[in-house]
Design an enzyme around this catalytic site. Structure first.
Site, PDB file in Angstrom:
ATOM      1  N   ASN A  85       0.909  -1.290  -0.045  1.00  0.00           N
ATOM      2  CA  ASN A  85      -0.028  -0.126   0.180  1.00  0.00           C
ATOM      3  C   ASN A  85       0.925   1.324  -0.107  1.00  0.00           C
ATOM      4  OD1 ASN A  85       0.972  -0.450   2.549  1.00  0.00           O
ATOM      5  ND2 ASN A  85      -1.006   0.380   3.549  1.00  0.00           N
ATOM      6  N   THR A 121      -1.269 -13.121   7.864  1.00  0.00           N
ATOM      7  CA  THR A 121       0.066 -13.346   7.645  1.00  0.00           C
ATOM      8  C   THR A 121       0.783 -13.178   8.937  1.00  0.00           C
ATOM      9  OG1 THR A 121      -0.180 -12.397   5.299  1.00  0.00           O
ATOM     10  CG2 THR A 121       1.946 -12.938   5.976  1.00  0.00           C
ATOM     11  N   CYS A 156      -3.142   1.418   6.441  1.00  0.00           N
ATOM     12  CA  CYS A 156      -3.674   0.873   7.480  1.00  0.00           C
ATOM     13  C   CYS A 156      -4.394   1.579   8.516  1.00  0.00           C
ATOM     14  CB  CYS A 156      -2.271   0.142   8.186  1.00  0.00           C
ATOM     15  SG  CYS A 156      -1.142   1.305   8.506  1.00  0.00           S
TER      16      CYS A 156
HETATM   17  P1  NDP Z   1       0.062  -9.430   3.403  1.00  0.00           P
HETATM   18  O1  NDP Z   1       0.130 -10.045   4.477  1.00  0.00           O
HETATM   19  O2  NDP Z   1      -0.651 -10.054   2.017  1.00  0.00           O
HETATM   20  O3  NDP Z   1       1.643  -9.344   2.795  1.00  0.00           O
HETATM   21  C1  NDP Z   1       2.328  -8.226   3.269  1.00  0.00           C
HETATM   22  C2  NDP Z   1       3.977  -8.971   2.952  1.00  0.00           C
HETATM   23  O4  NDP Z   1       4.076  -9.996   3.156  1.00  0.00           O
HETATM   24  C3  NDP Z   1       4.228  -8.986   1.259  1.00  0.00           C
HETATM   25  O5  NDP Z   1       5.361  -8.631   0.890  1.00  0.00           O
HETATM   26  C4  NDP Z   1       3.746 -10.539   1.013  1.00  0.00           C
HETATM   27  O6  NDP Z   1       4.478 -10.652  -0.062  1.00  0.00           O
HETATM   28  C5  NDP Z   1       4.653 -11.060   2.324  1.00  0.00           C
HETATM   29  N1  NDP Z   1       3.836 -12.256   2.686  1.00  0.00           N
HETATM   30  C6  NDP Z   1       2.807 -12.932   2.259  1.00  0.00           C
HETATM   31  N2  NDP Z   1       2.678 -13.976   2.657  1.00  0.00           N
HETATM   32  C7  NDP Z   1       3.964 -14.381   3.368  1.00  0.00           C
HETATM   33  C8  NDP Z   1       4.582 -15.454   4.064  1.00  0.00           C
HETATM   34  N3  NDP Z   1       3.771 -16.594   4.250  1.00  0.00           N
HETATM   35  N4  NDP Z   1       5.819 -15.347   4.588  1.00  0.00           N
HETATM   36  C9  NDP Z   1       6.547 -14.110   4.445  1.00  0.00           C
HETATM   37  N5  NDP Z   1       5.980 -13.173   3.693  1.00  0.00           N
HETATM   38  C10 NDP Z   1       4.683 -13.034   3.374  1.00  0.00           C
HETATM   39  O7  NDP Z   1      -0.366  -8.006   3.356  1.00  0.00           O
HETATM   40  P2  NDP Z   1      -0.681  -6.985   2.173  1.00  0.00           P
HETATM   41  O8  NDP Z   1       0.514  -6.775   1.410  1.00  0.00           O
HETATM   42  O9  NDP Z   1      -2.060  -7.430   1.496  1.00  0.00           O
HETATM   43  O10 NDP Z   1      -0.783  -5.389   2.905  1.00  0.00           O
HETATM   44  C11 NDP Z   1      -2.194  -5.270   3.370  1.00  0.00           C
HETATM   45  C12 NDP Z   1      -2.209  -5.355   5.036  1.00  0.00           C
HETATM   46  O11 NDP Z   1      -0.994  -4.706   5.429  1.00  0.00           O
HETATM   47  C13 NDP Z   1      -3.513  -4.868   5.524  1.00  0.00           C
HETATM   48  O12 NDP Z   1      -3.995  -5.512   6.572  1.00  0.00           O
HETATM   49  C14 NDP Z   1      -2.981  -3.581   6.394  1.00  0.00           C
HETATM   50  O13 NDP Z   1      -3.812  -3.009   7.235  1.00  0.00           O
HETATM   51  C15 NDP Z   1      -1.472  -3.966   6.652  1.00  0.00           C
HETATM   52  N6  NDP Z   1      -0.743  -2.961   7.056  1.00  0.00           N
HETATM   53  C16 NDP Z   1      -0.616  -2.484   8.206  1.00  0.00           C
HETATM   54  C17 NDP Z   1       0.498  -1.379   8.353  1.00  0.00           C
HETATM   55  C18 NDP Z   1       0.969  -1.101   9.967  1.00  0.00           C
HETATM   56  O14 NDP Z   1       1.545  -0.480   9.965  1.00  0.00           O
HETATM   57  N7  NDP Z   1       0.078  -1.843  11.082  1.00  0.00           N
HETATM   58  C19 NDP Z   1       0.744  -0.527   7.418  1.00  0.00           C
HETATM   59  C20 NDP Z   1       0.444  -0.685   6.026  1.00  0.00           C
HETATM   60  C21 NDP Z   1      -0.345  -1.811   6.179  1.00  0.00           C
HETATM   61  P3  NDP Z   1       3.391 -10.888  -1.557  1.00  0.00           P
HETATM   62  O15 NDP Z   1       2.568  -9.576  -1.537  1.00  0.00           O
HETATM   63  O16 NDP Z   1       4.501 -10.730  -2.504  1.00  0.00           O
HETATM   64  O17 NDP Z   1       2.628 -11.910  -1.413  1.00  0.00           O
END
Ligand code: NDP
Length: 480
Positions: A150, A230, A282
């Protein structure tokens, strides 16, 4: 076509598998480049490089490490426009947002930690006549940093900069959905002369390349931002290996509006806190709780302004909402709008895909959506949607609004709008969130602790908190 490569041991390299994934432009729905489909072998190679680079990086003086970070910050600033265009193309966000928020913040992250490390000190504990303790804060080794799509470069650099400043080396993975600015960062690091192996960027899928980072025996600390599901998997996997974990996860943030607020300021900011970055921050306030005496006024004025927000080509300066990040994500958001209707909600505006023409007709555009008439306990009001969708809920008292605000499993951020100082303090104290904004939203001071409670995460980023996370304290006790 733009071809992205991994950055390992100071060089841009192909993945071991030789396989690449399509990189899709959300504004058009068409692929415009490829990214490495990295596997465990690539992560192993990156980790070996980071491990080898660690002793000499950790041994540099803090001034020398600071200089590298400041050089990277300077180069991000010099390449701001290219980075902003790339971020907008990769993510679908308005280029104006990338130019004014994402990239300046990425630059600030390197600048902030390049200077913070110069002022970081550790404690000593005197035992009077008996002796003294002092605490050494030492870098740990190879840090694993994983970030979401994001705010791609903004969040990627928010982890990498403190990890490097503290003297660790890094293996990092950006989201496979938005890899481009991380690739441009690897070129910037080469130009900055960052020693080889200090930062390694592996591109690819979360469950493959990401999981290999989490599971790697030589990566003792993980800083992760992403979804709660995740995060749960990461916690389960990393806990038996006793890794240090910082988890920044999802949210379902309440935006609490009291009748005695400054209405115009609140309305202007609430448009942003609802729909900035297509609601994919987020910290967005997706549940708007409004004191009943101004509910109808708020609804009328808010919906009028939401209807006037331009959805469209991210490159146009007056675009307020660009495309959401991907087709599956658009479908997920639309499914939540259907759920809201099934749960008895009324869509006041939006509620569907925005129709586009020409090169944008297959892009992932959603109308900003406002829904009312749902209880605070329903799934629409409890689960994270992470798109341009907000709900309106009336309330009658402070007790009631706190109960509703705190009713979800999340606890990341909240906003409170009131001109009554005592009420602001009281409500801020009663909110179960890691961050409370009073009469503002997303006003950031990088020194403050950032993070959530409950299912929104574990640990804090920001300021010296991040430097604490990326170092191990060692107490030395001396008897006089
Ligand atoms: P994901 O959890 O799907 O992915 C986050 C990252 O983790 C990506 O790089 C993803 O790779 C990677 N990932 C996915 N599965 C695994 C795994 N099994 N092991 C290690 N890495 C993995 O989240 P999103 O990308 O969909 O992001 C949106 C989410 O992030 C929302 O829930 C949002 O609220 C949260 N968020 C929280 C923030 C905070 O500060 N608290 C700030 C911004 C967002 P890939 O995409 O390549 O699959």
């Amino acid at each position: 076509m733009e071809k992205i490569l991994n950055y390992i041991n100071g060089a841009l390299v192909e993945p071991h598998s030789g396989n690449h994934l399509d990189n899709i432009e959300p504004a058009t729905g068409k692929p415009y480049g490829t990214i490495p489909d990295s596997t465990k072998e690539d992560v192993d190679q990156a980790t070996a490089a980071a491990k080898a680079a660690f002793p000499s990086w950790a041994a540099l003086s803090i001034q020398e490490r600071s200089n590298y970070l400041l050089k990277i910050a300077e180069l991000i600033g010099q390449n701001l426009e290219e980075l902003a265009q790339a971020e907008s193309r990769d993510n679908g966000k308005p280029v104006k947002l990338a130019r004014t928020v994402d990239i300046p913040r990425a630059q600030a992250n390197f600048h902030f930690y390049g200077t913070a490390i110069l002022h970081y000190a550790s404690e000593s504990h005197s035992m009077g006549e008996v002796g003294i303790n002092y605490t050494l804060r030492e870098p740990i080794g190879v840090a694993g940093c994983i970030s979401p799509w994001n705010l791609p470069l903004y969040l990627f650099s928010w982890k990498i900069a403190p990890a490097l400043a503290a003297g660790n080396t890094v293996v990092a993975k950006p989201s496979e959905v938005t890899p481009f600015t991380a690739f441009l960062l690897s070129k910037i690091c080469i130009e900055a002369g960052l020693p080889k192996g200090v930062l390694n960027i592996v591109h690819g899928l979360g469950p493959k390349a990401g999981a290999a980072i989490i599971e790697h025996e030589d990566i003792p600390m993980i800083s992760f931002t992403g979804g709660t599901a995740t995060g749960e998997w990461i916690a389960r996997t990393a806990a038996p290996k006793f890794k240090k974990l910082s988890l920044e996860l999802g949210g379902k943030n309440p935006n609490i509006i009291f009748a005695d607020c400054d209405f115009d300021k609140m309305l202007k900011t609430t448009l942003l806190s609802s729909f900035a970055n297509q609601g994919q921050i987020c910290l967005c306030g997706s549940r708007i709780l409004i004191e009943r005496s101004i509910y109808d006024l708020f609804k009328t004025e808010f919906v009028k302004r939401v209807k006037a927000m331009k959805v469209g080509n991210p490159k146009e300066e007056d675009t307020k909402l660009g495309a959401v990040v991907s087709k599956p994500h658009m479908e997920k958001v639309l499914s939540y709008i259907e759920l809201a209707k099934e749960e008895g909600g009324t869509v006041l505006t939006g509620g569907k895909q925005a129709e586009m023409t020409g090169e944008f007709k297959d892009g992932y555009y959603l109308e900003p959506t406002v829904i009312e008439g749902l209880p605070h306990t329903c799934r629409t009001n409890q689960e994270e949607i992470f798109g341009p969708v907000v709900t309106l809920i009336p309330f009658d008292s402070e007790e009631e609004v706190l109960e509703m605000a705190n009713s979800t499993k999340y606890g990341l951020a909240s906003s409170v709008w009131t001109e009554n100082l005592s009420k602001a303090h009281r409500v801020a104290k009663g909110l179960h969130t890691g961050i409370v904004w009073v009469n503002c939203w997303l006003l950031r001071d990088l020194r403050t602790p950032f993070g959530g409670v409950k299912s929104s995460g574990v640990g804090r980023e920001g300021g010296f908190e991040a430097l604490q996370f990326f170092t191990e304290p060692k107490n030395v006790c001396i008897k006089y």
